[in-house]
Design a protein around this motif. Structure first.
Motif, PDB file in Angstrom:
ATOM      1  N   ALA A  17      44.617  68.903  56.088  1.00 36.24           N
ATOM      2  CA  ALA A  17      43.217  69.317  56.188  1.00 36.24           C
ATOM      3  C   ALA A  17      42.364  68.195  56.763  1.00 36.24           C
ATOM      4  N   VAL A  18      42.618  66.960  56.339  1.00 38.84           N
ATOM      5  CA  VAL A  18      41.868  65.820  56.873  1.00 38.84           C
ATOM      6  C   VAL A  18      42.136  65.673  58.374  1.00 38.84           C
ATOM      7  N   ALA A  19      43.394  65.814  58.766  1.00 39.46           N
ATOM      8  CA  ALA A  19      43.737  65.684  60.190  1.00 39.46           C
ATOM      9  C   ALA A  19      43.083  66.789  61.009  1.00 39.46           C
ATOM     10  N   GLU A  20      43.071  68.012  60.487  1.00 38.10           N
ATOM     11  CA  GLU A  20      42.458  69.122  61.222  1.00 38.10           C
ATOM     12  C   GLU A  20      40.945  68.987  61.254  1.00 38.10           C
ATOM     13  N   LEU A  21      40.363  68.493  60.179  1.00 38.43           N
ATOM     14  CA  LEU A  21      38.930  68.208  60.175  1.00 38.43           C
ATOM     15  C   LEU A  21      38.581  67.229  61.285  1.00 38.43           C
ATOM     16  N   VAL A  69      36.134  68.185  64.576  1.00 44.35           N
ATOM     17  CA  VAL A  69      34.841  67.533  64.779  1.00 44.35           C
ATOM     18  C   VAL A  69      34.855  66.656  66.028  1.00 44.35           C
ATOM     19  N   THR A  70      35.897  65.851  66.187  1.00 45.35           N
ATOM     20  CA  THR A  70      35.887  64.861  67.264  1.00 45.35           C
ATOM     21  C   THR A  70      36.403  65.402  68.586  1.00 45.35           C
ATOM     22  N   PHE A  81      39.799  63.962  51.523  1.00 46.74           N
ATOM     23  CA  PHE A  81      39.057  64.928  52.346  1.00 46.74           C
ATOM     24  C   PHE A  81      37.569  64.646  52.278  1.00 46.74           C
ATOM     25  N   TRP A  82      37.033  64.519  51.069  1.00 48.26           N
ATOM     26  CA  TRP A  82      35.598  64.283  50.934  1.00 48.26           C
ATOM     27  C   TRP A  82      35.190  62.939  51.540  1.00 48.26           C
ATOM     28  N   GLU A  83      36.048  61.954  51.423  1.00 48.97           N
ATOM     29  CA  GLU A  83      35.756  60.657  52.027  1.00 48.97           C
ATOM     30  C   GLU A  83      35.608  60.787  53.541  1.00 48.97           C
ATOM     31  N   ARG A  84      36.497  61.577  54.160  1.00 48.61           N
ATOM     32  CA  ARG A  84      36.426  61.733  55.609  1.00 48.61           C
ATOM     33  C   ARG A  84      35.234  62.591  56.015  1.00 48.61           C
ATOM     34  N   VAL A  85      34.910  63.604  55.219  1.00 48.89           N
ATOM     35  CA  VAL A  85      33.728  64.417  55.496  1.00 48.89           C
ATOM     36  C   VAL A  85      32.484  63.538  55.518  1.00 48.89           C
ATOM     37  N   GLU A  86      32.344  62.672  54.515  1.00 45.72           N
ATOM     38  CA  GLU A  86      31.178  61.798  54.462  1.00 45.72           C
ATOM     39  C   GLU A  86      31.144  60.857  55.663  1.00 45.72           C
ATOM     40  N   ALA A  87      32.305  60.326  56.020  1.00 43.18           N
ATOM     41  CA  ALA A  87      32.349  59.388  57.144  1.00 43.18           C
ATOM     42  C   ALA A  87      31.974  60.064  58.458  1.00 43.18           C
ATOM     43  N   LEU A  88      32.383  61.317  58.627  1.00 43.72           N
ATOM     44  CA  LEU A  88      32.065  62.050  59.848  1.00 43.72           C
ATOM     45  C   LEU A  88      30.623  62.549  59.874  1.00 43.72           C
ATOM     46  N   GLY A  89      30.003  62.625  58.701  1.00 47.40           N
ATOM     47  CA  GLY A  89      28.607  63.032  58.626  1.00 47.40           C
ATOM     48  C   GLY A  89      28.371  64.502  58.905  1.00 47.40           C
ATOM     49  N   VAL A  90      29.332  65.362  58.549  1.00 46.86           N
ATOM     50  CA  VAL A  90      29.172  66.800  58.768  1.00 46.86           C
ATOM     51  C   VAL A  90      29.076  67.512  57.415  1.00 46.86           C
ATOM     52  N   PRO A  91      28.378  68.642  57.365  1.00 41.86           N
ATOM     53  CA  PRO A  91      28.272  69.379  56.104  1.00 41.86           C
ATOM     54  C   PRO A  91      29.459  70.304  55.857  1.00 41.86           C
ATOM     55  N   GLY A 117      31.356  64.108  39.283  1.00 39.35           N
ATOM     56  CA  GLY A 117      30.985  62.796  39.778  1.00 39.35           C
ATOM     57  C   GLY A 117      31.233  62.611  41.272  1.00 39.35           C
ATOM     58  N   LEU A 118      31.550  63.707  41.976  1.00 42.65           N
ATOM     59  CA  LEU A 118      31.862  63.616  43.401  1.00 42.65           C
ATOM     60  C   LEU A 118      30.725  62.990  44.188  1.00 42.65           C
ATOM     61  N   PHE A 119      29.477  63.368  43.872  1.00 48.32           N
ATOM     62  CA  PHE A 119      28.348  62.885  44.664  1.00 48.32           C
ATOM     63  C   PHE A 119      27.916  61.474  44.262  1.00 48.32           C
ATOM     64  N   ASP A 120      28.399  60.986  43.126  1.00 52.68           N
ATOM     65  CA  ASP A 120      28.222  59.569  42.800  1.00 52.68           C
ATOM     66  C   ASP A 120      29.173  58.726  43.642  1.00 52.68           C
ATOM     67  N   ARG A 121      30.391  59.233  43.831  1.00 51.34           N
ATOM     68  CA  ARG A 121      31.377  58.512  44.629  1.00 51.34           C
ATOM     69  C   ARG A 121      31.034  58.567  46.116  1.00 51.34           C
ATOM     70  N   PHE A 122      30.541  59.754  46.579  1.00 51.70           N
ATOM     71  CA  PHE A 122      30.217  59.944  47.995  1.00 51.70           C
ATOM     72  C   PHE A 122      28.775  60.465  48.103  1.00 51.70           C
ATOM     73  N   PRO A 123      27.799  59.583  47.975  1.00 47.18           N
ATOM     74  CA  PRO A 123      26.406  60.047  47.860  1.00 47.18           C
ATOM     75  C   PRO A 123      25.833  60.658  49.126  1.00 47.18           C
ATOM     76  N   ARG A 124      26.498  60.484  50.280  1.00 45.92           N
ATOM     77  CA  ARG A 124      25.957  61.047  51.526  1.00 45.92           C
ATOM     78  C   ARG A 124      26.576  62.402  51.867  1.00 45.92           C
ATOM     79  N   LEU A 125      27.356  62.955  50.982  1.00 48.58           N
ATOM     80  CA  LEU A 125      27.928  64.283  51.226  1.00 48.58           C
ATOM     81  C   LEU A 125      26.839  65.342  51.281  1.00 48.58           C
ATOM     82  N   THR A 126      27.057  66.338  52.123  1.00 46.47           N
ATOM     83  CA  THR A 126      26.154  67.478  52.214  1.00 46.47           C
ATOM     84  C   THR A 126      26.954  68.764  52.073  1.00 46.47           C
TER      85      THR A 126
END
Length: 336
Positions: free
Chosen positions: A109-113, A117-118, A150-160, A204-213
């Motif tokens: 899923a991370v690879a396909e994400l 996106v890119t 997965f959530w770490e990569r979502v935050e890094a890519l900056g996509v919702p 606690g997901l949004f404490d770990r990754f506060p820029r997630l949308t």
């Protein structure tokens, strides 16, 4: 109002057509199934007639999330995304895409994400509820630690991530027994998706990754109206609490909601009072709902002009900075 951008607009591939819900009126579902497969003439005509310039398309529920074989899920997700990329390329000023991901295999899923996106230029992810694994009675929710990469990569890519409903696991339907009329958009979708969103918050997901949308449809699946009480009672849970901030903080900082399938002005105004106008976005939920009904309601709802413009398109522009600069029929005509 012209220039609207819609975010919860579904399509399908023929191979998924027999996986749609069977408890809804069969005649209605035949028409929905037909419209899900049509992405050119009729759909674009509806958009033109209702002032919707641009739609973000996503695979209809439950889609790949219902696939019980992880390897098959990976193959199917890639096929869906390649097909969606072809649709977008044919109508670049009218359509964008949300990625479909094989969450049965988090690494895949991370690879396909990343690819979507890119390389394909998609604007985010649509997750159709929990993901089955092994059989239809077993599902994974996305607060589980296996999804942290997965959530770490979502935050890094900056996509919702748009968290879309699906019906509950087959083994958890006791309260609905004898009442199939409560399935789907009538009620079970709301309970399922609101609970899933609360699992993300309380984990606690949004404490770990506060820029997630995360985006929720249907004006937030009742959460804007219930969050005070949820926060009020959650504060008494003592050692059970895994999160660092009031749950309302996550709702206001990490979530957006859309108007998809909830065309009621009092509900919209209550949502605006709780979340603020900058967190609300237009959508229709086509073809399960009517673009005309969604647009006629929104264009005439008792809200001020500035709020209508923000909800209609400027909030989406801010959330999705990669949208084409020029969108709509006139932009496509000029481009051609």
């Amino acid at each position: 109002m012209n220039g609207k951008i819609a975010l919860e607009e579904h399509f399908n591939l023929p191979e998924f057509s027999n996986e749609l819900p069977q408890y809804v009126n069969p005649e209605m579902m035949r028409e929905v199934s037909r419209r899900l497969l049509e992405v050119s003439t009729e759909r674009l005509g509806e958009m033109d007639a209702t002032g919707i310039d641009y739609s973000l398309l996503s695979l209809t529920a439950p889609g790949v999330q219902a696939e019980t074989d992880p390897r098959r899920a990976v193959t199917r997700a890639r096929r869906v995304n390649d097909e969606l990329a072809t649709i977008v390329a044919a109508h670049p000023t009218r359509y964008g895409g949300f990625a479909t991901l094989p969450m049965q295999d988090p690494a895949a899923a991370v690879a396909e994400l990343e690819r979507c996106v890119t390389q394909l230029g998609f604007h985010g992810v649509m997750l159709n509820g929990f993901t089955n694994i092994g059989d239809a009675d077993t599902g994974w929710y996305y607060d589980h630690e296996r999804f942290l990469p997965f959530w770490e990569r979502v935050e890094a890519l900056g996509v919702p991530v748009y968290l879309h409903p699906r019906d509950p696991l087959l083994g958890n339907q006791g309260i609905y027994e004898g009442h199939p009329e409560l399935f789907g958009a009538v009620w079970s979708f709301t309970v399922e998706t609101a609970t899933h969103a609360l699992r993300l918050m309380t984990s606690g997901l949004f404490d770990r990754f506060p820029r997630l949308t995360v985006i929720l449809g249907h004006l937030g699946e009742t959460l804007p109206f219930n969050m005070w009480r949820i926060d009020h009672r959650a504060a008494a849970m003592g050692d059970l609490i895994k999160f660092k901030k009031p749950l309302t903080h996550y709702l206001l900082d990490n979530f957006y909601v859309t108007t998809s399938g909830n065309f009621h002005t009092q509900t919209l105004n209550a949502t605006l009072a709780e979340m603020g106008v900058d967190r609300v976005l237009f959508s229709s939920d086509y073809p399960y709902e009517s673009m005309r009904e969604a647009a006629d309601w929104f264009d005439n709802a008792a809200i001020n002009h500035n709020d209508r413009v923000k909800i209609g398109h400027t909030n989406a522009r801010r959330l999705f900075p990669g949208l084409p600069e020029r969108i709509g029929r006139s932009a496509h005509t000029a481009r051609v």
